[in-house]
Scaffold this motif. Structure first.
Motif, mmCIF file in Angstrom:
data_model
loop_
_atom_site.group_PDB
_atom_site.id
_atom_site.type_symbol
_atom_site.label_atom_id
_atom_site.label_comp_id
_atom_site.label_asym_id
_atom_site.label_seq_id
_atom_site.Cartn_x
_atom_site.Cartn_y
_atom_site.Cartn_z
ATOM 1 N N TRP A 172 0.822 -1.211 0.000
ATOM 2 C CA TRP A 172 0.000 0.000 0.000
ATOM 3 C C TRP A 172 0.854 1.259 0.000
ATOM 4 O O TRP A 172 1.853 1.346 0.717
ATOM 5 N N ASP A 198 -10.059 10.606 -8.476
ATOM 6 C CA ASP A 198 -9.038 9.735 -7.883
ATOM 7 C C ASP A 198 -7.729 10.474 -7.645
ATOM 8 O O ASP A 198 -6.643 10.015 -8.006
ATOM 9 N N TRP A 250 -5.677 7.205 -5.607
ATOM 10 C CA TRP A 250 -6.129 6.021 -4.887
ATOM 11 C C TRP A 250 -6.788 5.035 -5.831
ATOM 12 O O TRP A 250 -7.024 5.301 -7.020
ATOM 13 N N GLU A 251 -7.118 3.865 -5.296
ATOM 14 C CA GLU A 251 -7.733 2.829 -6.113
ATOM 15 C C GLU A 251 -9.220 3.115 -6.318
ATOM 16 O O GLU A 251 -9.889 3.677 -5.447
ATOM 17 N N ARG A 282 -11.050 0.414 -7.434
ATOM 18 C CA ARG A 282 -11.529 -0.973 -7.451
ATOM 19 C C ARG A 282 -11.712 -1.431 -6.013
ATOM 20 O O ARG A 282 -11.206 -0.802 -5.074
ATOM 21 N N ASP A 298 -11.502 -3.596 -2.442
ATOM 22 C CA ASP A 298 -10.335 -4.028 -1.680
ATOM 23 C C ASP A 298 -9.914 -5.455 -2.023
ATOM 24 O O ASP A 298 -8.717 -5.770 -2.024
ATOM 25 N N ALA A 322 -7.636 -5.444 -4.984
ATOM 26 C CA ALA A 322 -6.324 -4.921 -4.623
ATOM 27 C C ALA A 322 -5.512 -5.966 -3.859
ATOM 28 O O ALA A 322 -4.301 -6.121 -4.078
ATOM 29 N N ALA A 351 -1.698 -1.397 -3.883
ATOM 30 C CA ALA A 351 -2.762 -0.393 -3.935
ATOM 31 C C ALA A 351 -2.137 0.988 -3.854
ATOM 32 O O ALA A 351 -1.268 1.248 -3.019
ATOM 33 N N VAL A 370 -15.352 -2.346 -9.954
ATOM 34 C CA VAL A 370 -14.711 -1.042 -10.102
ATOM 35 C C VAL A 370 -15.772 0.049 -10.071
ATOM 36 O O VAL A 370 -16.940 -0.172 -10.391
ATOM 37 N N SER A 388 -3.412 1.511 -15.347
ATOM 38 C CA SER A 388 -4.732 1.769 -14.771
ATOM 39 C C SER A 388 -4.933 3.227 -14.372
ATOM 40 O O SER A 388 -5.861 3.530 -13.629
ATOM 41 N N ARG A 430 -8.660 6.708 -12.460
ATOM 42 C CA ARG A 430 -8.216 5.317 -12.497
ATOM 43 C C ARG A 430 -9.246 4.497 -13.274
ATOM 44 O O ARG A 430 -10.447 4.731 -13.177
ATOM 45 N N TYR A 470 -9.662 0.217 -15.143
ATOM 46 C CA TYR A 470 -9.079 -1.118 -15.036
ATOM 47 C C TYR A 470 -9.544 -2.022 -16.183
ATOM 48 O O TYR A 470 -10.355 -2.931 -15.989
#
Length: 478
Positions: free
Chosen positions: A12, A244, A266-267, A269, A271, A274, A280, A387, A415, A430, A432
Protein backbone atom coordinates in the motif's frame (compact mmCIF):
# COMPACT_ATOMS: atom_id res chain seq x y z
CA UNK A 1 -0.16 -2.10 -13.87
CA UNK A 2 1.47 1.36 -14.08
CA UNK A 3 4.96 1.39 -15.57
CA UNK A 4 6.18 5.00 -15.30
CA UNK A 5 4.29 6.24 -12.24
CA UNK A 6 6.07 5.98 -8.88
CA UNK A 7 5.03 3.11 -6.64
CA UNK A 8 6.83 0.28 -4.86
CA UNK A 9 6.46 -3.18 -6.40
CA UNK A 10 3.95 -4.33 -3.79
CA UNK A 11 1.77 -3.23 -0.87
CA UNK A 12 0.00 0.00 0.00
CA UNK A 13 0.97 3.62 -0.62
CA UNK A 14 -0.89 6.89 -0.19
CA UNK A 15 0.16 10.52 0.43
CA UNK A 16 3.41 11.80 -1.08
CA UNK A 17 5.52 13.19 1.76
CA UNK A 18 8.81 14.96 2.37
CA UNK A 19 9.40 16.23 -1.15
CA UNK A 20 12.81 17.88 -1.11
CA UNK A 21 15.77 18.56 -3.40
CA UNK A 22 18.92 17.60 -1.54
CA UNK A 23 22.52 17.02 -2.62
CA UNK A 24 21.67 16.85 -6.32
CA UNK A 25 18.64 14.58 -6.00
CA UNK A 26 14.88 14.93 -5.90
CA UNK A 27 13.62 12.95 -2.91
CA UNK A 28 10.05 11.65 -2.84
CA UNK A 29 8.79 9.99 0.32
CA UNK A 30 5.31 8.52 0.69
CA UNK A 31 2.98 6.82 3.13
CA UNK A 32 3.79 3.13 2.89
CA UNK A 33 2.62 -0.12 4.45
CA UNK A 34 5.42 -2.64 3.82
CA UNK A 35 3.25 -5.55 5.03
CA UNK A 36 0.20 -5.47 2.77
CA UNK A 37 -2.06 -3.57 0.36
CA UNK A 38 -4.19 -1.84 3.01
CA UNK A 39 -4.02 1.39 5.00
CA UNK A 40 -2.15 0.28 8.13
CA UNK A 41 1.37 0.25 9.60
CA UNK A 42 2.26 3.61 8.13
CA UNK A 43 5.95 4.04 7.33
CA UNK A 44 7.68 6.48 4.98
CA UNK A 45 8.84 4.84 1.77
CA UNK A 46 11.54 6.62 -0.21
CA UNK A 47 12.60 7.18 -3.81
CA UNK A 48 15.19 9.56 -5.19
CA UNK A 49 16.18 10.74 -8.66
CA UNK A 50 18.75 13.09 -10.19
CA UNK A 51 16.49 13.99 -13.10
CA UNK A 52 12.82 13.03 -12.41
CA UNK A 53 13.27 10.17 -14.89
CA UNK A 54 15.54 7.55 -13.32
CA UNK A 55 14.38 6.57 -9.84
CA UNK A 56 16.19 4.63 -7.14
CA UNK A 57 14.33 3.01 -4.26
CA UNK A 58 16.08 3.72 -0.96
CA UNK A 59 15.53 2.04 2.41
CA UNK A 60 12.31 2.75 4.27
CA UNK A 61 12.96 6.10 5.92
CA UNK A 62 10.59 6.30 8.89
CA UNK A 63 9.33 3.32 10.89
CA UNK A 64 6.93 3.44 13.88
CA UNK A 65 8.67 3.00 17.22
CA UNK A 66 6.94 0.34 19.40
CA UNK A 67 5.59 2.07 22.49
CA UNK A 68 6.62 5.47 21.14
CA UNK A 69 4.62 8.54 20.21
CA UNK A 70 4.41 7.26 16.61
CA UNK A 71 3.73 3.65 17.56
CA UNK A 72 0.68 3.48 15.30
CA UNK A 73 2.09 5.26 12.29
CA UNK A 74 4.52 7.82 10.92
CA UNK A 75 1.93 9.90 9.13
CA UNK A 76 2.18 12.73 6.61
CA UNK A 77 4.47 15.75 6.62
CA UNK A 78 7.33 17.23 4.63
CA UNK A 79 11.10 17.65 4.68
CA UNK A 80 13.71 20.37 4.29
CA UNK A 81 17.36 20.38 3.30
CA UNK A 82 19.54 22.36 5.72
CA UNK A 83 23.28 22.42 6.43
CA UNK A 84 23.99 19.12 4.69
CA UNK A 85 21.22 17.13 6.32
CA UNK A 86 17.58 16.35 5.65
CA UNK A 87 15.03 17.04 8.37
CA UNK A 88 11.65 15.32 8.05
CA UNK A 89 8.62 16.77 9.86
CA UNK A 90 5.80 14.30 10.31
CA UNK A 91 2.62 13.45 12.21
CA UNK A 92 3.09 11.00 15.06
CA UNK A 93 0.05 8.73 15.25
CA UNK A 94 -0.99 6.78 18.32
CA UNK A 95 -4.34 5.09 18.84
CA UNK A 96 -6.59 6.87 21.30
CA UNK A 97 -5.22 10.36 20.63
CA UNK A 98 -7.40 12.47 18.31
CA UNK A 99 -4.54 14.77 17.31
CA UNK A 100 -1.24 13.81 15.69
CA UNK A 101 1.63 15.75 17.28
CA UNK A 102 4.41 17.13 15.12
CA UNK A 103 7.82 15.52 15.45
CA UNK A 104 10.99 15.18 13.37
CA UNK A 105 13.71 12.83 12.20
CA UNK A 106 17.06 13.73 10.63
CA UNK A 107 19.29 12.08 8.06
CA UNK A 108 22.99 12.98 7.74
CA UNK A 109 23.64 10.59 4.83
CA UNK A 110 21.26 11.54 2.01
CA UNK A 111 18.31 9.62 3.41
CA UNK A 112 19.86 6.20 3.98
CA UNK A 113 19.54 6.33 7.78
CA UNK A 114 17.39 8.48 10.05
CA UNK A 115 17.47 9.48 13.72
CA UNK A 116 14.30 10.55 15.50
CA UNK A 117 14.25 13.38 18.01
CA UNK A 118 13.84 12.16 21.60
CA UNK A 119 10.78 14.32 22.35
CA UNK A 120 7.89 15.59 20.27
CA UNK A 121 8.46 18.91 18.53
CA UNK A 122 4.89 20.19 19.08
CA UNK A 123 3.11 17.95 21.55
CA UNK A 124 -0.25 19.67 21.96
CA UNK A 125 -2.60 21.33 19.46
CA UNK A 126 -3.96 24.83 20.13
CA UNK A 127 -7.25 25.05 21.99
CA UNK A 128 -10.34 25.18 19.82
CA UNK A 129 -9.18 22.51 17.36
CA UNK A 130 -10.79 19.14 16.66
CA UNK A 131 -8.26 17.81 14.10
CA UNK A 132 -4.51 18.39 13.92
CA UNK A 133 -1.99 16.82 11.55
CA UNK A 134 0.30 17.08 8.49
CA UNK A 135 3.02 19.73 9.00
CA UNK A 136 4.42 21.65 6.03
CA UNK A 137 7.67 23.57 6.69
CA UNK A 138 9.40 26.12 4.47
CA UNK A 139 11.87 29.01 4.79
CA UNK A 140 10.81 32.56 4.02
CA UNK A 141 12.60 35.86 4.64
CA UNK A 142 15.18 34.23 6.87
CA UNK A 143 12.70 32.46 9.15
CA UNK A 144 11.22 29.00 9.22
CA UNK A 145 7.46 28.69 8.94
CA UNK A 146 5.10 25.77 9.39
CA UNK A 147 1.48 25.10 8.46
CA UNK A 148 -0.44 22.32 10.19
CA UNK A 149 -3.75 20.98 8.87
CA UNK A 150 -6.64 21.34 11.26
CA UNK A 151 -10.36 21.60 11.90
CA UNK A 152 -11.81 24.17 14.27
CA UNK A 153 -14.48 23.49 16.84
CA UNK A 154 -17.07 25.36 14.78
CA UNK A 155 -16.54 22.96 11.85
CA UNK A 156 -14.26 25.09 9.68
CA UNK A 157 -11.14 23.73 8.08
CA UNK A 158 -7.95 25.60 8.94
CA UNK A 159 -4.24 25.83 8.23
CA UNK A 160 -2.48 26.86 11.43
CA UNK A 161 0.74 28.92 11.29
CA UNK A 162 3.90 28.51 13.40
CA UNK A 163 7.25 30.31 13.09
CA UNK A 164 10.79 29.53 14.21
CA UNK A 165 14.28 30.91 13.93
CA UNK A 166 16.09 27.60 14.34
CA UNK A 167 13.74 24.69 13.44
CA UNK A 168 13.62 23.75 17.14
CA UNK A 169 11.61 26.41 18.97
CA UNK A 170 8.25 27.19 17.41
CA UNK A 171 5.76 29.95 18.19
CA UNK A 172 2.08 29.58 17.31
CA UNK A 173 0.80 32.55 15.29
CA UNK A 174 -2.82 31.51 14.83
CA UNK A 175 -4.90 30.38 11.85
CA UNK A 176 -3.18 31.28 8.59
CA UNK A 177 -6.37 30.67 6.61
CA UNK A 178 -9.73 29.01 7.23
CA UNK A 179 -12.66 27.80 5.19
CA UNK A 180 -15.24 30.50 4.62
CA UNK A 181 -18.13 29.29 6.75
CA UNK A 182 -18.69 26.92 9.62
CA UNK A 183 -19.74 23.49 8.45
CA UNK A 184 -23.04 22.06 9.64
CA UNK A 185 -24.05 18.66 8.31
CA UNK A 186 -20.62 17.69 6.95
CA UNK A 187 -17.74 19.12 9.00
CA UNK A 188 -14.55 19.52 7.04
CA UNK A 189 -10.93 19.42 8.12
CA UNK A 190 -7.97 20.57 6.10
CA UNK A 191 -5.27 17.95 5.58
CA UNK A 192 -1.85 18.26 3.96
CA UNK A 193 -1.64 22.07 3.60
CA UNK A 194 0.90 23.16 0.98
CA UNK A 195 2.10 26.68 0.25
CA UNK A 196 3.91 28.13 -2.78
CA UNK A 197 4.92 31.73 -3.43
CA UNK A 198 5.07 33.42 -6.82
CA UNK A 199 6.62 36.81 -6.15
CA UNK A 200 4.21 38.70 -3.88
CA UNK A 201 1.37 36.29 -4.71
CA UNK A 202 0.83 32.84 -3.28
CA UNK A 203 -1.04 29.58 -3.63
CA UNK A 204 -2.41 27.57 -0.70
CA UNK A 205 -3.43 23.98 -1.46
CA UNK A 206 -5.47 21.99 1.05
CA UNK A 207 -7.02 18.54 1.02
CA UNK A 208 -10.61 18.84 2.22
CA UNK A 209 -11.34 15.83 4.39
CA UNK A 210 -14.81 14.80 5.48
CA UNK A 211 -14.81 12.36 8.41
CA UNK A 212 -17.96 10.63 7.15
CA UNK A 213 -15.89 9.14 4.35
CA UNK A 214 -16.19 11.63 1.54
CA UNK A 215 -16.34 13.03 -0.92
CA UNK A 216 -12.89 14.34 -0.03
CA UNK A 217 -11.15 16.49 -2.62
CA UNK A 218 -8.41 19.08 -3.07
CA UNK A 219 -8.92 22.82 -3.34
CA UNK A 220 -6.53 25.60 -4.26
CA UNK A 221 -6.71 29.12 -2.84
CA UNK A 222 -4.91 32.06 -4.47
CA UNK A 223 -4.06 35.39 -2.90
CA UNK A 224 -1.43 37.18 -0.83
CA UNK A 225 -0.16 37.12 2.72
CA UNK A 226 -1.14 40.16 4.76
CA UNK A 227 0.21 40.55 8.30
CA UNK A 228 0.66 36.85 8.91
CA UNK A 229 -2.65 35.81 7.39
CA UNK A 230 -3.50 34.55 3.93
CA UNK A 231 -5.89 36.90 2.10
CA UNK A 232 -7.70 35.01 -0.66
CA UNK A 233 -8.23 36.90 -3.91
CA UNK A 234 -10.93 34.56 -5.23
CA UNK A 235 -13.10 31.64 -4.06
CA UNK A 236 -11.27 28.29 -3.89
CA UNK A 237 -11.48 25.93 -6.86
CA UNK A 238 -10.73 22.27 -7.46
CA UNK A 239 -7.06 21.59 -8.10
CA UNK A 240 -7.76 18.36 -10.00
CA UNK A 241 -11.17 17.58 -11.49
CA UNK A 242 -10.91 13.81 -11.33
CA UNK A 243 -12.34 11.43 -8.73
CA UNK A 244 -9.04 9.74 -7.88
CA UNK A 245 -6.66 12.48 -6.74
CA UNK A 246 -5.84 13.51 -3.18
CA UNK A 247 -3.19 14.78 -0.74
CA UNK A 248 -0.82 16.49 -3.22
CA UNK A 249 2.55 17.76 -2.05
CA UNK A 250 4.80 20.53 -3.39
CA UNK A 251 8.53 20.69 -4.03
CA UNK A 252 10.49 23.82 -4.87
CA UNK A 253 12.76 22.85 -7.76
CA UNK A 254 16.38 24.03 -7.84
CA UNK A 255 15.32 26.64 -10.38
CA UNK A 256 13.92 29.53 -8.38
CA UNK A 257 10.82 29.94 -10.52
CA UNK A 258 9.55 26.34 -10.64
CA UNK A 259 7.24 24.41 -8.32
CA UNK A 260 6.64 20.68 -8.74
CA UNK A 261 3.71 18.67 -7.42
CA UNK A 262 2.89 15.00 -6.90
CA UNK A 263 -0.49 13.64 -5.79
CA UNK A 264 -1.87 10.33 -4.60
CA UNK A 265 -4.15 8.46 -7.00
CA UNK A 266 -6.13 6.02 -4.89
CA UNK A 267 -7.73 2.83 -6.11
CA UNK A 268 -11.14 2.80 -7.78
CA UNK A 269 -11.53 -0.97 -7.45
CA UNK A 270 -12.69 -2.92 -4.44
CA UNK A 271 -10.34 -4.03 -1.68
CA UNK A 272 -10.56 -7.70 -2.61
CA UNK A 273 -9.14 -7.04 -6.07
CA UNK A 274 -6.32 -4.92 -4.62
CA UNK A 275 -5.46 -7.76 -2.23
CA UNK A 276 -5.41 -10.21 -5.12
CA UNK A 277 -3.09 -7.90 -7.05
CA UNK A 278 -0.89 -7.32 -3.98
CA UNK A 279 -0.66 -3.54 -4.33
CA UNK A 280 -2.76 -0.39 -3.93
CA UNK A 281 -2.14 3.25 -4.72
CA UNK A 282 0.14 5.15 -7.07
CA UNK A 283 1.65 8.62 -7.19
CA UNK A 284 0.85 10.89 -10.10
CA UNK A 285 3.56 11.98 -12.45
CA UNK A 286 5.37 15.14 -11.34
CA UNK A 287 3.60 18.30 -12.47
CA UNK A 288 4.72 21.87 -12.84
CA UNK A 289 2.43 24.33 -11.06
CA UNK A 290 1.98 27.83 -12.49
CA UNK A 291 0.10 30.96 -11.45
CA UNK A 292 -1.18 33.12 -14.31
CA UNK A 293 -1.62 36.89 -14.20
CA UNK A 294 -5.38 36.45 -13.85
CA UNK A 295 -4.92 34.24 -10.78
CA UNK A 296 -5.54 30.92 -12.52
CA UNK A 297 -3.52 28.00 -11.19
CA UNK A 298 -2.32 25.71 -13.96
CA UNK A 299 -0.63 22.32 -14.09
CA UNK A 300 1.31 20.55 -16.80
CA UNK A 301 3.51 17.45 -16.85
CA UNK A 302 7.06 18.23 -15.76
CA UNK A 303 9.14 19.04 -18.81
CA UNK A 304 11.59 16.24 -18.00
CA UNK A 305 8.90 13.64 -18.74
CA UNK A 306 9.40 14.13 -22.48
CA UNK A 307 12.47 11.93 -22.01
CA UNK A 308 10.16 8.98 -21.22
CA UNK A 309 8.86 9.05 -24.77
CA UNK A 310 10.14 6.30 -26.98
CA UNK A 311 8.97 5.56 -30.50
CA UNK A 312 6.25 7.74 -31.96
CA UNK A 313 3.62 5.13 -32.74
CA UNK A 314 0.89 7.35 -34.10
CA UNK A 315 0.64 10.49 -36.20
CA UNK A 316 -2.77 11.14 -37.70
CA UNK A 317 -4.56 14.17 -39.08
CA UNK A 318 -7.93 14.35 -40.77
CA UNK A 319 -11.60 14.88 -40.25
CA UNK A 320 -14.18 12.78 -38.42
CA UNK A 321 -17.92 12.94 -39.10
CA UNK A 322 -21.06 11.41 -37.64
CA UNK A 323 -20.86 8.68 -40.25
CA UNK A 324 -18.52 6.79 -37.95
CA UNK A 325 -15.33 6.86 -35.85
CA UNK A 326 -11.89 7.17 -37.41
CA UNK A 327 -9.39 4.51 -36.37
CA UNK A 328 -6.17 6.32 -35.49
CA UNK A 329 -3.99 3.32 -34.69
CA UNK A 330 -2.61 1.12 -31.93
CA UNK A 331 -0.97 2.42 -28.77
CA UNK A 332 0.74 0.74 -25.83
CA UNK A 333 -0.55 0.48 -22.28
CA UNK A 334 1.82 3.30 -21.34
CA UNK A 335 1.36 6.10 -23.82
CA UNK A 336 1.66 9.89 -24.12
CA UNK A 337 -0.95 11.35 -26.47
CA UNK A 338 -1.24 14.92 -27.73
CA UNK A 339 -4.34 16.01 -29.62
CA UNK A 340 -5.72 19.13 -31.24
CA UNK A 341 -9.47 18.88 -31.77
CA UNK A 342 -11.82 21.41 -33.37
CA UNK A 343 -15.11 20.87 -31.54
CA UNK A 344 -18.26 20.23 -33.53
CA UNK A 345 -20.70 22.89 -32.23
CA UNK A 346 -23.67 20.56 -32.80
CA UNK A 347 -22.45 17.66 -30.66
CA UNK A 348 -19.54 16.19 -28.76
CA UNK A 349 -16.04 15.66 -30.15
CA UNK A 350 -13.38 13.45 -28.66
CA UNK A 351 -11.13 10.44 -28.39
CA UNK A 352 -11.94 6.89 -27.38
CA UNK A 353 -9.30 4.55 -25.96
CA UNK A 354 -10.51 1.08 -26.91
CA UNK A 355 -9.03 -1.67 -24.74
CA UNK A 356 -10.88 -4.80 -25.91
CA UNK A 357 -11.02 -6.50 -29.30
CA UNK A 358 -14.78 -6.11 -29.62
CA UNK A 359 -14.82 -2.50 -28.41
CA UNK A 360 -16.97 -3.15 -25.33
CA UNK A 361 -14.23 -1.83 -23.05
CA UNK A 362 -13.34 1.80 -23.65
CA UNK A 363 -12.52 5.11 -21.98
CA UNK A 364 -14.13 8.18 -23.55
CA UNK A 365 -12.71 11.72 -23.49
CA UNK A 366 -14.94 14.28 -25.18
CA UNK A 367 -15.50 18.02 -25.56
CA UNK A 368 -18.99 19.36 -24.93
CA UNK A 369 -19.45 22.78 -26.61
CA UNK A 370 -22.84 23.37 -25.02
CA UNK A 371 -21.58 22.99 -21.47
CA UNK A 372 -18.09 24.34 -22.19
CA UNK A 373 -16.36 21.39 -20.58
CA UNK A 374 -14.31 18.27 -21.14
CA UNK A 375 -15.96 15.02 -20.07
CA UNK A 376 -14.29 11.74 -19.14
CA UNK A 377 -16.56 8.69 -19.04
CA UNK A 378 -15.26 5.47 -17.50
CA UNK A 379 -18.66 3.75 -17.40
CA UNK A 380 -17.45 1.15 -19.91
CA UNK A 381 -13.74 1.16 -19.05
CA UNK A 382 -13.79 -2.26 -17.39
CA UNK A 383 -15.94 -5.35 -17.69
CA UNK A 384 -15.19 -6.22 -14.07
CA UNK A 385 -18.10 -5.17 -11.80
CA UNK A 386 -15.77 -4.48 -8.85
CA UNK A 387 -14.71 -1.04 -10.10
CA UNK A 388 -16.23 2.40 -9.69
CA UNK A 389 -17.79 3.92 -12.77
CA UNK A 390 -19.00 7.39 -13.63
CA UNK A 391 -18.64 10.51 -15.73
CA UNK A 392 -16.45 13.45 -14.69
CA UNK A 393 -15.95 16.92 -16.11
CA UNK A 394 -13.57 19.87 -16.06
CA UNK A 395 -14.03 23.38 -17.48
CA UNK A 396 -13.06 23.95 -21.10
CA UNK A 397 -14.49 27.33 -22.18
CA UNK A 398 -12.66 27.20 -25.55
CA UNK A 399 -14.95 24.34 -26.59
CA UNK A 400 -17.81 26.83 -26.78
CA UNK A 401 -16.24 28.88 -29.56
CA UNK A 402 -16.84 27.42 -33.05
CA UNK A 403 -13.64 26.84 -34.97
CA UNK A 404 -11.38 27.24 -31.95
CA UNK A 405 -8.96 24.29 -31.65
CA UNK A 406 -8.65 22.69 -28.22
CA UNK A 407 -5.29 21.20 -27.21
CA UNK A 408 -5.04 18.36 -24.76
CA UNK A 409 -2.47 15.87 -23.55
CA UNK A 410 -3.42 12.46 -22.24
CA UNK A 411 -0.90 10.29 -20.38
CA UNK A 412 -2.17 6.76 -19.85
CA UNK A 413 -0.19 4.26 -17.79
CA UNK A 414 -1.87 0.93 -17.13
CA UNK A 415 -4.73 1.77 -14.77
CA UNK A 416 -4.25 5.55 -14.51
CA UNK A 417 -4.92 8.39 -16.93
CA UNK A 418 -3.92 12.03 -16.44
CA UNK A 419 -5.72 14.37 -18.85
CA UNK A 420 -4.37 17.91 -19.28
CA UNK A 421 -5.82 20.85 -21.15
CA UNK A 422 -3.50 23.51 -22.55
CA UNK A 423 -5.26 25.94 -20.19
CA UNK A 424 -3.65 24.12 -17.22
CA UNK A 425 -6.72 22.21 -16.03
CA UNK A 426 -6.19 18.52 -15.25
CA UNK A 427 -8.31 15.46 -14.46
CA UNK A 428 -6.90 12.27 -12.93
CA UNK A 429 -8.80 9.02 -13.19
CA UNK A 430 -8.22 5.32 -12.50
CA UNK A 431 -9.67 2.61 -14.76
CA UNK A 432 -9.08 -1.12 -15.04
CA UNK A 433 -9.46 -2.64 -18.50
CA UNK A 434 -9.46 -6.43 -18.65
CA UNK A 435 -9.04 -6.85 -22.40
CA UNK A 436 -5.70 -8.26 -23.56
CA UNK A 437 -6.06 -7.11 -27.17
CA UNK A 438 -3.83 -4.26 -28.40
CA UNK A 439 -5.19 -0.90 -27.33
CA UNK A 440 -6.20 1.54 -30.04
CA UNK A 441 -7.36 5.13 -30.37
CA UNK A 442 -10.40 6.45 -32.21
CA UNK A 443 -11.60 9.96 -33.07
CA UNK A 444 -15.36 10.36 -32.67
CA UNK A 445 -18.11 12.98 -32.98
CA UNK A 446 -21.84 13.00 -32.33
CA UNK A 447 -22.65 16.25 -34.17
CA UNK A 448 -23.67 16.96 -37.75
CA UNK A 449 -20.74 19.12 -38.86
CA UNK A 450 -17.78 16.96 -37.94
CA UNK A 451 -14.38 17.84 -36.53
CA UNK A 452 -10.80 18.28 -37.68
CA UNK A 453 -8.17 16.51 -35.61
CA UNK A 454 -4.41 16.09 -35.28
CA UNK A 455 -3.24 13.34 -32.92
CA UNK A 456 0.22 12.05 -32.03
CA UNK A 457 1.23 9.31 -29.58
CA UNK A 458 4.48 7.99 -28.13
CA UNK A 459 5.10 4.79 -26.22
CA UNK A 460 6.39 5.44 -22.70
CA UNK A 461 9.01 3.36 -20.95
CA UNK A 462 10.72 3.76 -17.57
CA UNK A 463 14.38 4.64 -17.42
CA UNK A 464 15.76 2.26 -14.78
CA UNK A 465 18.65 3.32 -12.61
CA UNK A 466 21.86 1.33 -12.84
CA UNK A 467 21.68 0.75 -9.08
CA UNK A 468 19.58 -1.96 -7.51
CA UNK A 469 16.95 -1.09 -4.89
CA UNK A 470 18.39 -1.17 -1.41
CA UNK A 471 17.12 -3.42 1.35
CA UNK A 472 14.97 -1.58 3.89
CA UNK A 473 16.88 -0.72 7.05
CA UNK A 474 15.66 -0.23 10.60
CA UNK A 475 15.46 3.32 11.81
CA UNK A 476 17.61 4.15 14.82
CA UNK A 477 16.12 6.24 17.63
CA UNK A 478 18.02 9.18 19.05
Amino acid sequence: MPAVHLRPPRNWINDPNGLVFHDGHYHVFFQYNPYGPQHANMHWGHFRSPDLITWEELPVALTPTPGGDDADGCYSGNAVSVEGRMVAFYSANRTGRWWQPVTTAESPDDGHTWAKRPQLLIAQPPSGTTMYRDPYVWQQDGRWRMLVGSALADGRGAALLYESGDLEHWTYRGPFHTSGAAATADPVGWECPQYATFGDRAVLIVSDWTPQGGPSHVTVHTGREEQGRFAAAAPPVRLDHGPDFYAPALLKAPEEDRWLLWGWAWEARDDAWAHEAGWAGVLTLPREVTLADDGTVGQRPARELLALRGERVLHSTGRVTESGPVELGQVSRAVDVTAVLTPDPTGTTGLRLVTSADGTEHLDISLDPTAGQLTVDRSHASLDPRVRTGTYTMPCPDAQFPGTPVELRVIVDGSIAEIYLATGQVLTIRFYPLGDAPWRLQARVTGRRGSDFAVEAWDLSPRPTDRQPLVASHLRDA
